[in-house]
Design a protein around this motif. Structure first.
Motif, PDB file in Angstrom:
ATOM      1  N   ARG A 110      51.337 -27.619  39.507  1.00 22.14           N
ATOM      2  CA  ARG A 110      50.092 -26.784  38.886  1.00 22.14           C
ATOM      3  C   ARG A 110      49.876 -25.705  39.142  1.00 22.14           C
ATOM      4  O   ARG A 110      48.985 -24.715  38.668  1.00 22.14           O
ATOM      5  N   ALA A 111      49.438 -26.700  40.604  1.00 22.26           N
ATOM      6  CA  ALA A 111      48.043 -25.110  41.278  1.00 22.26           C
ATOM      7  C   ALA A 111      48.837 -24.332  41.868  1.00 22.26           C
ATOM      8  O   ALA A 111      47.650 -22.917  41.333  1.00 22.26           O
ATOM      9  N   GLU A 112      50.150 -23.717  41.732  1.00 24.19           N
ATOM     10  CA  GLU A 112      49.950 -22.421  41.795  1.00 24.19           C
ATOM     11  C   GLU A 112      50.686 -21.704  40.515  1.00 24.19           C
ATOM     12  O   GLU A 112      50.237 -20.790  40.160  1.00 24.19           O
ATOM     13  N   ALA A 113      50.184 -22.602  39.439  1.00 20.77           N
ATOM     14  CA  ALA A 113      50.227 -21.997  37.929  1.00 20.77           C
ATOM     15  C   ALA A 113      49.021 -21.364  37.540  1.00 20.77           C
ATOM     16  O   ALA A 113      49.029 -20.525  37.125  1.00 20.77           O
ATOM     17  N   ALA A 139      55.038 -17.272  46.608  1.00 19.40           N
ATOM     18  CA  ALA A 139      55.336 -16.869  47.939  1.00 19.40           C
ATOM     19  C   ALA A 139      53.861 -17.094  49.370  1.00 19.40           C
ATOM     20  O   ALA A 139      54.284 -17.963  49.996  1.00 19.40           O
ATOM     21  N   SER A 140      53.267 -17.162  48.607  1.00 17.07           N
ATOM     22  CA  SER A 140      51.850 -17.522  49.142  1.00 17.07           C
ATOM     23  C   SER A 140      51.923 -18.772  49.557  1.00 17.07           C
ATOM     24  O   SER A 140      52.007 -19.077  50.978  1.00 17.07           O
ATOM     25  N   PRO A 147      55.380 -22.044  59.564  1.00 17.87           N
ATOM     26  CA  PRO A 147      55.267 -20.638  60.509  1.00 17.87           C
ATOM     27  C   PRO A 147      56.684 -19.854  60.320  1.00 17.87           C
ATOM     28  O   PRO A 147      56.433 -18.711  60.697  1.00 17.87           O
ATOM     29  N   THR A 148      57.898 -20.682  60.115  1.00 19.51           N
ATOM     30  CA  THR A 148      58.857 -19.689  60.025  1.00 19.51           C
ATOM     31  C   THR A 148      59.655 -20.166  58.420  1.00 19.51           C
ATOM     32  O   THR A 148      59.193 -21.568  58.029  1.00 19.51           O
ATOM     33  N   PRO A 149      60.525 -18.924  58.307  1.00 14.99           N
ATOM     34  CA  PRO A 149      61.159 -19.683  57.197  1.00 14.99           C
ATOM     35  C   PRO A 149      62.072 -21.119  57.020  1.00 14.99           C
ATOM     36  O   PRO A 149      61.993 -21.423  56.281  1.00 14.99           O
ATOM     37  N   GLU A 150      62.564 -20.977  58.062  1.00 15.28           N
ATOM     38  CA  GLU A 150      63.138 -22.638  58.093  1.00 15.28           C
ATOM     39  C   GLU A 150      62.056 -23.721  58.485  1.00 15.28           C
ATOM     40  O   GLU A 150      62.922 -24.710  57.624  1.00 15.28           O
ATOM     41  N   ALA A 151      61.228 -23.605  58.711  1.00 18.21           N
ATOM     42  CA  ALA A 151      60.421 -25.184  58.457  1.00 18.21           C
ATOM     43  C   ALA A 151      59.648 -24.902  57.422  1.00 18.21           C
ATOM     44  O   ALA A 151      59.689 -25.766  56.765  1.00 18.21           O
ATOM     45  N   GLU A 179      64.126 -18.277  47.241  1.00 21.96           N
ATOM     46  CA  GLU A 179      62.248 -17.855  47.430  1.00 21.96           C
ATOM     47  C   GLU A 179      62.088 -17.459  48.297  1.00 21.96           C
ATOM     48  O   GLU A 179      60.549 -17.272  49.503  1.00 21.96           O
ATOM     49  N   VAL A 180      62.460 -18.649  49.800  1.00 19.35           N
ATOM     50  CA  VAL A 180      61.797 -19.062  50.528  1.00 19.35           C
ATOM     51  C   VAL A 180      61.881 -17.218  51.539  1.00 19.35           C
ATOM     52  O   VAL A 180      60.741 -17.057  52.465  1.00 19.35           O
ATOM     53  N   ALA A 181      62.862 -16.816  51.577  1.00 17.69           N
ATOM     54  CA  ALA A 181      63.381 -16.243  52.406  1.00 17.69           C
ATOM     55  C   ALA A 181      62.633 -14.599  51.662  1.00 17.69           C
ATOM     56  O   ALA A 181      62.169 -13.602  52.850  1.00 17.69           O
ATOM     57  N   GLY A 182      62.658 -14.925  50.363  1.00 20.37           N
ATOM     58  CA  GLY A 182      62.256 -13.542  49.821  1.00 20.37           C
ATOM     59  C   GLY A 182      60.001 -14.086  50.298  1.00 20.37           C
ATOM     60  O   GLY A 182      59.113 -12.337  50.501  1.00 20.37           O
ATOM     61  N   ALA A 183      59.450 -15.043  50.678  1.00 21.42           N
ATOM     62  CA  ALA A 183      57.647 -14.830  50.978  1.00 21.42           C
ATOM     63  C   ALA A 183      58.019 -14.094  52.305  1.00 21.42           C
ATOM     64  O   ALA A 183      56.665 -14.025  52.418  1.00 21.42           O
ATOM     65  N   PHE A 184      59.147 -14.832  53.560  1.00 18.02           N
ATOM     66  CA  PHE A 184      59.144 -14.499  54.632  1.00 18.02           C
ATOM     67  C   PHE A 184      59.479 -12.957  54.836  1.00 18.02           C
ATOM     68  O   PHE A 184      59.286 -12.274  55.592  1.00 18.02           O
TER      69      PHE A 184
END
Length: 809
Positions: A110-113, A139-140, A147-151, A179-184
Motif C-alpha cells: 500500500r505504501a507504493e500505491a 522501482a525506487s 546494492p545489487t539486483p540479486e540482493a 521488475e527488479v531488472a528494470g528498476a536497476f
C-alpha cells in the motif's frame, strides 16, 4: 473580481447561484449563472471558492473537499485544484491496489500505491498514468532493498515468503525478477543474464526445499510407524511370569520394587486406575537377574543407583533411564558437587529484593547474575559496574566479554553449568510456572554452579523453589520483604481525559497500545510506549523519554511488569481481562500486583496507586487482587526439558537420527504424567521445527536440535523461515541476514510499516542467535548488527513523533 480571486466575496454584486444537487451531478456553475448569498445564505467561503474554481466536483467529494479548502483559506483556483487532487487520492490508491492484485503483483504494498498517488497532478488520470506512477514507486523501493539486483530480488522474495503476503509461483518470481531488472536499469544481455541466473537459483532452491520437506515427512512417517509397532508389541502383566520364569506373586513384587520397568501406563477411564504394559524384549533381557532378585531381602532398588544398559534399541523404560529426567537434579554434576546454599528472597515489586543480592555478588571473587530479559541482563551488568565490578555479558544474540573478569551478567537460558563461582543471582523466579520458559528457570536454579545461590521472585514462586531445593538436597534460607511504600487501589475509574503526568496506561496488545497512544496524542498529550515487540534498546529509549519528562504518559503492555524502573505515580489498567494465548480471562492477583506494583517508585512517590480506565472493569476487583494472598501453583512440580546431552543419549538408545523421533519418544516415554517430582515442558514448537528440518542434508542431529531451540515467532512463519535457512546452511551456502530495505521518513511512517520493521527486527534476533552458534553458515554478523541498530533508531524515531498523523496512527 474573477474566478481566480482568493475567495468569493459574497454580496459583491454577483448573480444568484443554484447549488441544488440533482441526479448526483457535480456541483458546477452554469455559464449564465452568478452566485448570490440570497439563494444560499449558509454557503461557506470554502464552498464559494470551490464553485468559483469552475472544477467539476461530485457530490460525494464535496464534504471532504470543503474541509480541505477551509484549512487553506483564502483559496484560489489552484488551491482548490490541489485540495481536489488530495480528496481523490484515496480512490486512486484503491484503484492501484486493485490493478496490482489483478496483475498478480503481490509484492506491491500500500505504501507504493500511496507514493504513486502522491505524484499524480492530473484530476482524472487514466489507468496507464496511475500504473506508470506505481512502476516508478516500486522501482525506487526495489533499488532501496539492496546494492545489487540479486540482493534486492532475494530481499523482496524473502519478505513475501516470511510475511505471509503470498508465496511466489515460478512465473510470478520471473515477473518479479523482470521488475527488479528494470528498476536497476538492466538491458539486453545484462538483463537476460540476470534473469537466467535468478531463475536457476530459484529452481535450485525450490528443488532443495521440496526434497528436504519430502525427506522430513518420510522420516516422520518412519518414526511414527516405529513407535506404533513398538506399542503393538507391548504385553500386559499376565505375560510376565512366562517371560521371566517366575510366579505371579514374584512378578508383582518385582514390579512394585521397580525392578521390572513399566513401558506404558494407560489410564482406565472412569475407574481411577491404570493399565500397565511391558516391553517383552526388555523384560526377557532381565531373566538372568531373576535368581539374584530372589536372593535379596526384598529391598527395592535404589532409583538413584546407576543402571547398566544393554546395547541395542530399547523400550521406553530404558530411554527414561538414559534421559534421567525423573532424576533431573543429578544431571547438573558440577552443582551437585558443590555444597550449595539457596537463599530465597521473595517480595512484591518495589521491595528491594535485588539490592542485597547484588551487593553480595559484587563483593564475591566470582559470580553470575541471571535475568529473564536481555534488557535486565544489561541492567545487572550496569549495576555491578556501579559497584566497581566489571562483568561480561552473554545473551542469546550477543557476547560482550571483559578480559580477566570473573563476573557474568546473562539471560537465564545462557547459564553456564560447568564453571563454578562463589555467588549466583537468579531473578524473577515466578517465571518457574511459565509454560514456555519455566524449564529454563528450573535448570538455572538446579544447575547454577555456585556455593551461594540467591533466588529472587514474587511470593508465588516459594512453593516451587522449596521443591527444587529438596530435590537438589540443598540447604535453603527464606527472606520475605515487604513493599517500601503502600500500594493502594483507586476508588473510582479514570477517564481517558483524566490521565495525569506520571501515569502509565496498561493494555494487553500492541494494537491497543497504539490505538490508545493515538487517542492521547490527538488530545495533545506527549506519549511514550513500551510493548513486547520493541527491542530492549527502543524500550529503554521510550522509558528514558518518560523518565526525563519528554513524555507525560506511558502507554504499555504488561512488558513494564518486569525490569523497567520508572517514575510511575499511578498505573491505570485499560482493561482487567487479557488473552493469555489460549483464552480471554480475568487478570490474576500476581499479574495485578506485578504490573500495578510499578506504581509509586520508592523515594519518588509516597504511595503507588492502581486504577482502571472507565469502562475497563471495577476498582473493587483491583482492590481484591491487591489484598489477595499469594496463590499456590496448581501443579507444584517444576518444568524440565531435555538438553543436547539428553537428546544425543536418547537418539543412541533408540538407534535413530530423527530429531522428531527422539522428541516424540521423550514426550511419550521419558517422564510419565504422574511423576511425583517433575513435569515435562511443552515440546510443541521444538517438534514443529524438527518436523520441518529433519530431512535437511548436511545437518547433524544436534545441529537440528539447536535450530529447534532458536527463538522464533510461529505467528510470523518462524518455523518455515528456519527451514529455509537450514536448507542453505546444510548446503554449505551462507545465510544472509534479513533486511528491511528503504524506510520511509519517520513522520510519514504508517502503522503497517512500523509493524513490518518490528518483525524484521525480531527475525534479526533469531538470525543473530544462530550466528553465535553457526559462525560459518551465518557469517555477515556486522551487517546484521548494523541493520538491527538502524531499525532500532528508526522505530525509536517513529514512536517519538507526537503530532497527530492520519497515516501513522
Amino acid at each position: 473580481m474573477d474566478a481566480a480571486a482568493p475567495f468569493l466575496a459574497l454580496g459583491a454584486g454577483r448573480g444568484d447561484v443554484d447549488l441544488t444537487e440533482s441526479d448526483g451531478a457535480p456541483f458546477a456553475l452554469a455559464d449564465d449563472q452568478e452566485a448570490s448569498p440570497a439563494r444560499r445564505p449558509s454557503q461557506s467561503p470554502a464552498e464559494a471558492a470551490i464553485l468559483a474554481s469552475g472544477l467539476d466536483v461530485a457530490p460525494r467529494e464535496m464534504p471532504a473537499l470543503i474541509r480541505r479548502v477551509e484549512r487553506r483559506m483564502p483559496a484560489d483556483a489552484e488551491t482548490v485544484r490541489t485540495a481536489l487532487i488530495e480528496t481523490r487520492r484515496r480512490a486512486w490508491i484503491a484503484r492501484l491496489n486493485d490493478l496490482a492484485n489483478r496483475a498478480g503483483r503481490n509484492w506491491v504494498r500500500r505504501a507504493e500505491a500511496e507514493t504513486a498517488a502522491g505524484t499524480i497532478r492530473e484530476l482524472e488520470p487514466d489507468d496507464a498514468t496511475l500504473l506508470a506512477a506505481l512502476d516508478a514507486a516500486i522501482a525506487s523501493r526495489l533499488r532501496g532493498l539492496g546494492p545489487t539486483p540479486e540482493a534486492a530480488l532475494e530481499a523482496i522474495a524473502a519478505e513475501l515468503t516470511e510475511t505471509g503476503s503470498g508465496s511466489l509461483s515460478a512465473d510470478r518470481h520471473a515477473a518479479l525478477a523482470r521488475e527488479v531488472a528494470g528498476a536497476f536499469g538492466l538491458r539486453d544481455g545484462a538483463e537476460i543474464d540476470f534473469l537466467d541466473a535468478a531463475g536457476a537459483v530459484e529452481s535450485r532452491r525450490r528443488r532443495e526445499q521440496r526434497e528436504a520437506a519430502d525427506a522430513a515427512r518420510s522420516k516422520r512417517r518412519e518414526e511414527v510407524q516405529r513407535l506404533r509397532a513398538w506399542e503393538r508389541s507391548l504385553v500386559d502383566s499376565r505375560a510376565l511370569p512366562k517371560l521371566l520364569g517366575a510366579t505371579e506373586r514374584e512378578v508383582l513384587r518385582w514390579v512394585g520394587q521397580g525392578l521390572i520397568p513399566i513401558a506404558r501406563r494407560i489410564p482406565v477411564r472412569g475407574k481411577g486406575q491404570e493399565k500397565w504394559e511391558f516391553d517383552p524384549k526388555e523384560v526377557t533381557a532381565l531373566r538372568p537377574q531373576v535368581q539374584a532378585w530372589r536372593d535379596t531381602t526384598g529391598r527395592p532398588r535404589d532409583p538413584a543407583a546407576p543402571v547398566v544398559l544393554r546395547p541395542g534399541r530399547a523400550g521406553n523404560a530404558a530411554i527414561a533411564r538414559v534421559a534421567a529426567l525423573d532424576r533431573y537434579a543429578g544431571h547438573f554434576a558440577t552443582a551437585r558437587a558443590l555444597n550449595r546454599r539457596i537463599t530465597l528472597v521473595t517480595g512484591p515489586t518495589n521491595s528491594g529484593k535485588s539490592h542485597t543480592a547484588l551487593d553480595r555478588l559484587a563483593a564475591s571473587s566470582s559470580g553470575m547474575a541471571l535475568a529473564p530479559l536481555r534488557l535486565l541482563a544489561h541492567e545487572f551488568r550496569e549495576a555491578l559496574a556501579s559497584r566497581g565490578v566489571a562483568a561480561s555479558l552473554v545473551t542469546g544474540e550477543e557476547r560482550m566479554p571483559v578480559p580477566g573478569s570473573r563476573h557474568l551478567a546473562a539471560t537465564v537460558e545462557m547459564c553456564p553449568f560447568h564453571n563454578p563461582v562463589d555467588v549466583a543471582l537468579i531473578d524473577e523466579a515466578q517465571m518457574l510456572g511459565d509454560r514456555d520458559r519455566g524449564a529454563a528457570w528450573t535448570a538455572a536454579i538446579m544447575g547454577a554452579p555456585a556455593r551461594e545461590v540467591f533466588v529472587l521472585g514474587a511470593p508465588e514462586c516459594a512453593t516451587l523453589v522449596r521443591r527444587i531445593a529438596r530435590l537438589c538436597d540443598d540447604e535453603m534460607d527464606e527472606v520475605t520483604l515487604q513493599r517500601k511504600n503502600p500500594l493502594v487501589a483507586a476508588r473510582n475509574p479514570v477517564g481517558l481525559g483524566d490521565l495525569q503526568t506520571g501515569d502509565a496506561l496498561v493494555a494487553f496488545s500492541r494494537r491497543d497500545v497504539l490505538d490508545l497512544r493515538a487517542e492521547l496524542v490527538k488530545r495533545g498529550r506527549r506519549v511514550a510506549v513500551v510493548y513486547g515487540a520493541l527491542s530492549p534498546e527502543v524500550r529503554r529509549a521510550e522509558a528514558a523519554r518518560f523518565r526525563n519528562g519528554d513524555a507525560d504518559v506511558l502507554v504499555a503492555t504488561d512488558a513494564i511488569g518486569m525490569g523497567l524502573n520508572l517514575p510511575i505515580r499511578r498505573v491505570v489498567f485499560s482493561t482487567l481481562r487479557k488473552f493469555d494465548g489460549e483464552a480471554r480471562r480475568d487478570l490474576n492477583s500476581q499479574e495485578v500486583k506485578q504490573i500495578g506494583g510499578r506504581a509509586g517508585r520508592y523515594g519518588q512517590h509516597e504511595e503507588g496507586i492502581v486504577a482502571v480506565l472507565a469502562g475497563g472493569g471495577s476498582p473493587d476487583f483491583i482492590r481484591a487482587m491487591l489484598s489477595a494472598a499469594p496463590t499456590v501453583p496448581e501443579d507444584p512440580r517444576p518444568l524440565v526439558q531435555p538438553d543436547a546431552d539428553i537428546i544425543a543419549a536418547v537418539a543412541a538408545e533408540i538407534g535413530s537420527d530423527s530429531l522428531f523421533g527422539v522428541l516424540a519418544r521423550i514426550k511419550r516415554a521419558v517422564l510419565r504424567a504422574d511423576d511425583p517430582n517433575y513435569r515435562l515442558a511443552d515440546l510443541t514448537q521444538a517438534m514443529a521445527v524438527a518436523s520441518a528440518i529433519d530431512g535437511v542434508p548436511g545437518l547433524s542431529l544436534l545441529d537440528r536440535w539447536t535450530y529447534a531451540l532458536c527463538p522464533v515467532d510461529e505467528r510470523d512463519n518462524g518455523v518455515a523461515r528456519l527451514a529455509r535457512w537450514a536448507v542453505e546452511h546444510g548446503a554449505g551456502r551462507p545465510v544472509p541476514p534479513p533486511m528491511a530495505g528503504r524506510l520511509p521518513a519517520a513522520d510519514r511512517a504508517a502503522r503497517e510499516e512500523l509493524e513490518r520493521a518490528e518483525k524484521v527486527h525480531k527475525r534479526l534476533v533469531a538470525w543473530r542467535w544462530l550466528a553465535l552458534r553457526f559462525e560459518t553458515a551465518y557469517p555477515d554478523r556486522e551487517a546484521a548488527l548494523a541493520e538491527t541498530t538502524r531499525l532500532d533508531r528508526w522505530i525509536e524515531e517513529v514512536l517519538r513523533q507526537q503530532r497527530r498523523s492520519k497515516l501513522v496512527f
